[in-house]
Design a protein around this motif. Structure first.
Motif, PDB file in Angstrom:
ATOM      1  N   ILE B  37       0.620  -1.254  -0.002  1.00  0.00           N
ATOM      2  CA  ILE B  37      -0.002  -0.071  -0.173  1.00  0.00           C
ATOM      3  C   ILE B  37       0.725   1.302   0.014  1.00  0.00           C
ATOM      4  O   ILE B  37       0.568   2.121  -0.818  1.00  0.00           O
ATOM      5  N   VAL B  38       1.772   1.295   0.851  1.00  0.00           N
ATOM      6  CA  VAL B  38       2.881   2.490   0.997  1.00  0.00           C
ATOM      7  C   VAL B  38       3.276   2.465  -0.637  1.00  0.00           C
ATOM      8  O   VAL B  38       3.587   3.856  -0.894  1.00  0.00           O
ATOM      9  N   PHE B  39       3.865   1.505  -1.254  1.00  0.00           N
ATOM     10  CA  PHE B  39       4.420   1.749  -2.584  1.00  0.00           C
ATOM     11  C   PHE B  39       3.631   2.342  -3.379  1.00  0.00           C
ATOM     12  O   PHE B  39       3.845   2.921  -4.274  1.00  0.00           O
ATOM     13  N   LYS B  40       2.228   1.522  -3.439  1.00  0.00           N
ATOM     14  CA  LYS B  40       1.237   2.146  -4.300  1.00  0.00           C
ATOM     15  C   LYS B  40       1.127   3.768  -4.270  1.00  0.00           C
ATOM     16  O   LYS B  40       1.020   4.279  -5.209  1.00  0.00           O
ATOM     17  N   ILE B  41       0.775   4.051  -3.127  1.00  0.00           N
ATOM     18  CA  ILE B  41       0.531   5.697  -2.618  1.00  0.00           C
ATOM     19  C   ILE B  41       1.770   6.426  -3.121  1.00  0.00           C
ATOM     20  O   ILE B  41       1.247   7.372  -3.769  1.00  0.00           O
ATOM     21  N   ILE B  42       2.924   5.851  -2.819  1.00  0.00           N
ATOM     22  CA  ILE B  42       3.885   6.953  -3.064  1.00  0.00           C
ATOM     23  C   ILE B  42       4.080   6.937  -4.652  1.00  0.00           C
ATOM     24  O   ILE B  42       4.373   7.844  -5.196  1.00  0.00           O
ATOM     25  N   TYR B  43       4.002   5.761  -5.192  1.00  0.00           N
ATOM     26  CA  TYR B  43       4.177   5.678  -6.648  1.00  0.00           C
ATOM     27  C   TYR B  43       3.157   6.519  -7.457  1.00  0.00           C
ATOM     28  O   TYR B  43       3.680   7.305  -8.374  1.00  0.00           O
ATOM     29  N   ILE B  44       2.010   6.449  -7.000  1.00  0.00           N
ATOM     30  CA  ILE B  44       0.955   7.361  -7.630  1.00  0.00           C
ATOM     31  C   ILE B  44       1.464   8.713  -7.302  1.00  0.00           C
ATOM     32  O   ILE B  44       1.408   9.685  -8.436  1.00  0.00           O
ATOM     33  N   GLN B  45       1.845   9.250  -6.278  1.00  0.00           N
ATOM     34  CA  GLN B  45       2.167  10.788  -6.198  1.00  0.00           C
ATOM     35  C   GLN B  45       3.758  11.022  -6.821  1.00  0.00           C
ATOM     36  O   GLN B  45       3.510  12.048  -7.671  1.00  0.00           O
ATOM     37  N   THR B  46       4.568  10.117  -7.004  1.00  0.00           N
ATOM     38  CA  THR B  46       5.834  10.554  -7.555  1.00  0.00           C
ATOM     39  C   THR B  46       6.245   9.933  -8.985  1.00  0.00           C
ATOM     40  O   THR B  46       7.082  10.609  -9.620  1.00  0.00           O
ATOM     41  N   ASP B  47       5.747   9.025  -9.214  1.00  0.00           N
ATOM     42  CA  ASP B  47       6.048   8.096 -10.563  1.00  0.00           C
ATOM     43  C   ASP B  47       7.519   7.720 -10.666  1.00  0.00           C
ATOM     44  O   ASP B  47       7.846   7.606 -11.659  1.00  0.00           O
ATOM     45  N   ARG B  48       8.063   7.536  -9.189  1.00  0.00           N
ATOM     46  CA  ARG B  48       9.436   7.111  -9.315  1.00  0.00           C
ATOM     47  C   ARG B  48       9.367   5.716  -8.710  1.00  0.00           C
ATOM     48  O   ARG B  48       9.149   5.499  -7.526  1.00  0.00           O
ATOM     49  N   VAL B  49       9.826   4.520  -9.550  1.00  0.00           N
ATOM     50  CA  VAL B  49       9.698   3.261  -9.128  1.00  0.00           C
ATOM     51  C   VAL B  49      10.683   3.012  -7.879  1.00  0.00           C
ATOM     52  O   VAL B  49      10.454   2.595  -6.639  1.00  0.00           O
ATOM     53  N   VAL B  50      12.078   3.339  -8.005  1.00  0.00           N
ATOM     54  CA  VAL B  50      13.039   3.072  -7.077  1.00  0.00           C
ATOM     55  C   VAL B  50      12.871   3.759  -5.862  1.00  0.00           C
ATOM     56  O   VAL B  50      12.723   2.925  -4.665  1.00  0.00           O
ATOM     57  N   PHE B  51      12.539   4.959  -5.956  1.00  0.00           N
ATOM     58  CA  PHE B  51      12.372   6.002  -4.634  1.00  0.00           C
ATOM     59  C   PHE B  51      10.975   5.283  -3.735  1.00  0.00           C
ATOM     60  O   PHE B  51      11.162   4.858  -2.546  1.00  0.00           O
ATOM     61  N   SER B  52      10.074   4.942  -4.496  1.00  0.00           N
ATOM     62  CA  SER B  52       8.714   4.685  -3.930  1.00  0.00           C
ATOM     63  C   SER B  52       9.130   3.121  -3.263  1.00  0.00           C
ATOM     64  O   SER B  52       8.590   2.948  -1.948  1.00  0.00           O
ATOM     65  N   THR B  53       9.945   2.249  -3.762  1.00  0.00           N
ATOM     66  CA  THR B  53      10.171   0.981  -3.194  1.00  0.00           C
ATOM     67  C   THR B  53      11.114   1.304  -2.114  1.00  0.00           C
ATOM     68  O   THR B  53      10.859   0.402  -1.112  1.00  0.00           O
ATOM     69  N   PHE B  54      11.946   2.170  -2.038  1.00  0.00           N
ATOM     70  CA  PHE B  54      12.918   2.496  -1.016  1.00  0.00           C
ATOM     71  C   PHE B  54      11.800   2.974   0.239  1.00  0.00           C
ATOM     72  O   PHE B  54      11.982   2.437   1.371  1.00  0.00           O
ATOM     73  N   VAL B  55      10.854   3.901  -0.166  1.00  0.00           N
ATOM     74  CA  VAL B  55      10.164   4.255   1.218  1.00  0.00           C
ATOM     75  C   VAL B  55       9.290   2.929   1.728  1.00  0.00           C
ATOM     76  O   VAL B  55       9.125   2.901   2.906  1.00  0.00           O
ATOM     77  N   ALA B  56       8.792   2.283   0.676  1.00  0.00           N
ATOM     78  CA  ALA B  56       7.899   0.966   1.291  1.00  0.00           C
ATOM     79  C   ALA B  56       8.825   0.269   2.043  1.00  0.00           C
ATOM     80  O   ALA B  56       8.203  -0.655   3.094  1.00  0.00           O
ATOM     81  N   ALA B  57       9.915  -0.125   1.778  1.00  0.00           N
ATOM     82  CA  ALA B  57      10.779  -0.965   2.249  1.00  0.00           C
ATOM     83  C   ALA B  57      11.155  -0.317   3.766  1.00  0.00           C
ATOM     84  O   ALA B  57      11.157  -1.021   4.823  1.00  0.00           O
ATOM     85  N   VAL B  58      11.369   0.822   4.017  1.00  0.00           N
ATOM     86  CA  VAL B  58      11.461   1.634   4.927  1.00  0.00           C
ATOM     87  C   VAL B  58      10.218   1.439   6.014  1.00  0.00           C
ATOM     88  O   VAL B  58      10.218   0.870   7.149  1.00  0.00           O
ATOM     89  N   ALA B  59       9.272   1.373   5.492  1.00  0.00           N
ATOM     90  CA  ALA B  59       7.934   1.381   6.179  1.00  0.00           C
ATOM     91  C   ALA B  59       7.756  -0.285   6.640  1.00  0.00           C
ATOM     92  O   ALA B  59       7.427  -0.310   7.914  1.00  0.00           O
ATOM     93  N   CYS B  60       8.413  -1.073   5.974  1.00  0.00           N
ATOM     94  CA  CYS B  60       8.155  -2.561   6.301  1.00  0.00           C
ATOM     95  C   CYS B  60       9.096  -2.683   7.512  1.00  0.00           C
ATOM     96  O   CYS B  60       8.661  -3.485   8.198  1.00  0.00           O
ATOM     97  N   GLY B  61      10.140  -2.141   7.365  1.00  0.00           N
ATOM     98  CA  GLY B  61      11.377  -2.363   8.291  1.00  0.00           C
ATOM     99  C   GLY B  61      10.752  -1.665   9.718  1.00  0.00           C
ATOM    100  O   GLY B  61      11.012  -2.484  10.690  1.00  0.00           O
TER     101      GLY B  61
END
Lengths: 251, 150
Positions: B37-61
């Motif tokens: 869900i975090v990945f999806k939200i950030i991806y819709i906002q910024t359209d950057r795959v690597v960055f949104s994956t990073f944020v999602a991974a931080v959330a997961c951690g």
């Protein structure tokens, strides 16, 4: 208890940890902790493919052992159990026989039955095919293929060929089945089926552990794991790629 | 919500493959759902795959460290199934497909994206767990220190 027995317990615990996919620092920590809780000095050097331990007791006697780890799989519950076991030793020392029995039972502990694992391998594919935008038919096909490759991978593993063959053949099977299905039914998108079905193969643990090892300062192990992950990924990609090339030249 | 359930299902089944204790399975599944869900939200906002994956991974951690404190288990029990939805399966597949079709420039493009995503996942999770541990240790030290109140 003499130093030799302590060393045997510690290296057995280390063997279980390393073959269930634990990180390097955890293995070193556990071995040192077990030795210290029996009051024995210990030095160990751990790499993903094996480790050596040296213990020295108060009289200055030194024992060394080297263990080579051939089969590595991922079993997080086992790691957790050995971790708890070694922490328990700090509070209450077990005798040699008790400790070995405990470790043996951890090693032989079957947790989920084969059938449950098989079905859950299917559900991984089902969930991700649907998540990445496939239809219900795609998801169901990925479910079947994923169960099949789980079976094949296990079958090859029993005969102990080298690791990359498993992944190559699994990738090849995923590719071939998807291509054939794509031929038979027009409204199936083979991309989505392939992506879902290879989800059970991806080396996620190897990559994460590789980076984790680097952060804790075990650079050789980190490099080894990252190389392992890279080659697994290449093997899967090669398998899928061969199947796709067959599809192109077939048309 | 549908996507959350699907990611949950994938992580839950993946957790069974990794042989996780029964009572922790459901939390591991939720971890997968959160990271998607975090990945999806950030991806819709910024359209950057690597960055949104990073944020999602931080959330997961962060989630898995918090759960690890609660359930008294090592954090990797939650984080390893949790990153399952983020694994760059699509980009990796696109790379292979492009190589097969002979579009090498596109393949290099996608290949770099795959490597970047994989690195972002691992670093995100590790960053969260290291920061968490650091804060925990500092907190501990602060608590044990005798306080001087004036």
């Amino acid at each position: 208890m003499n130093a030799k027995e302590v060393m045997e317990i510690a290296s057995f615990a280390g063997e279980i940890l390393l073959s269930s996919g634990a990180e390097i620092f955890r293995v070193e920590d556990t071995i040192t902790r077990i030795c210290n809780s029996y009051g024995v000095e210990c030095e160990c050097f751990v790499m993903p493919t094996g480790f050596s331990t040296t213990v020295r007791n108060k009289n200055g006697e030194v024992y060394t052992t080297v263990k080579r780890i051939k089969n590595r799989s991922v079993d997080l519950h086992r790691v957790e159990m050995v971790n708890t076991f070694s922490r328990g030793l700090m509070e209450e020392r077990a005798s040699y026989k008790e400790a070995m029995d405990k470790l043996n039972s951890i090693k032989n502990m079957p947790y989920f039955s084969y059938r449950v694992q098989l079905v859950s391998a299917g559900f991984v594919a089902l969930g991700f095919t649907k998540l990445f935008g496939g239809s219900f038919v795609d998801a169901f096909l990925a479910f079947l293929i994923s169960m099949f490759i789980f079976y094949v991978k296990d079958f090859i593993q029993q005969y102990g060929f080298f690791q990359f063959l498993e992944f190559f053949i699994s990738g090849l099977i995923v590719g071939l089945f998807s291509v054939i299905i794509g031929k038979l039914f027009a409204n199936v998108s083979i991309d989505k089926v392939i992506i879902g079905a290879i989800m059970t193969l991806v080396p996620g643990v190897a990559i994460t552990n590789g980076i984790k090892d680097a952060l804790y300062g075990d650079f050789i192990s980190s490099f080894a794991r990252l190389i392992e992950a890279t080659f697994i990924a290449i093997a899967i990609g090669l398998g899928v790629g061969v199947a796709l090339i067959l599809q192109i030249s077939w048309v | 919500m549908m996507e959350f359930l699907l990611a949950f299902l994938g992580s839950f089944a993946g957790a069974i493959l990794f042989n996780i204790e029964r009572k922790n399975l459901i939390w591991a599944g939720i971890c997968g759902g959160i990271s998607w869900i975090v990945f999806k939200i950030i991806y819709i906002q910024t359209d950057r795959v690597v960055f949104s994956t990073f944020v999602a991974a931080v959330a997961c951690g962060i989630y898995s460290e918090a759960m690890a404190r609660r359930c008294k288990t090592p954090a990797f029990v939650f984080s390893i199934p949790g990153i399952y939805p983020l694994v760059p399966g699509i980009t990796a597949y696109t790379t292979v497909r492009a190589i097969v079709d002979g579009r090498l420039v596109f393949a290099a493009n996608k290949g770099l994206e795959t490597i970047g995503t994989a690195g972002a996942i691992a670093f995100g999770v590790m960053l969260a767990s290291t920061v968490f541990k650091f804060v925990y240790k500092v907190n501990e030290k602060y608590k044990n220190k005798p306080r001087f109140t004036s």
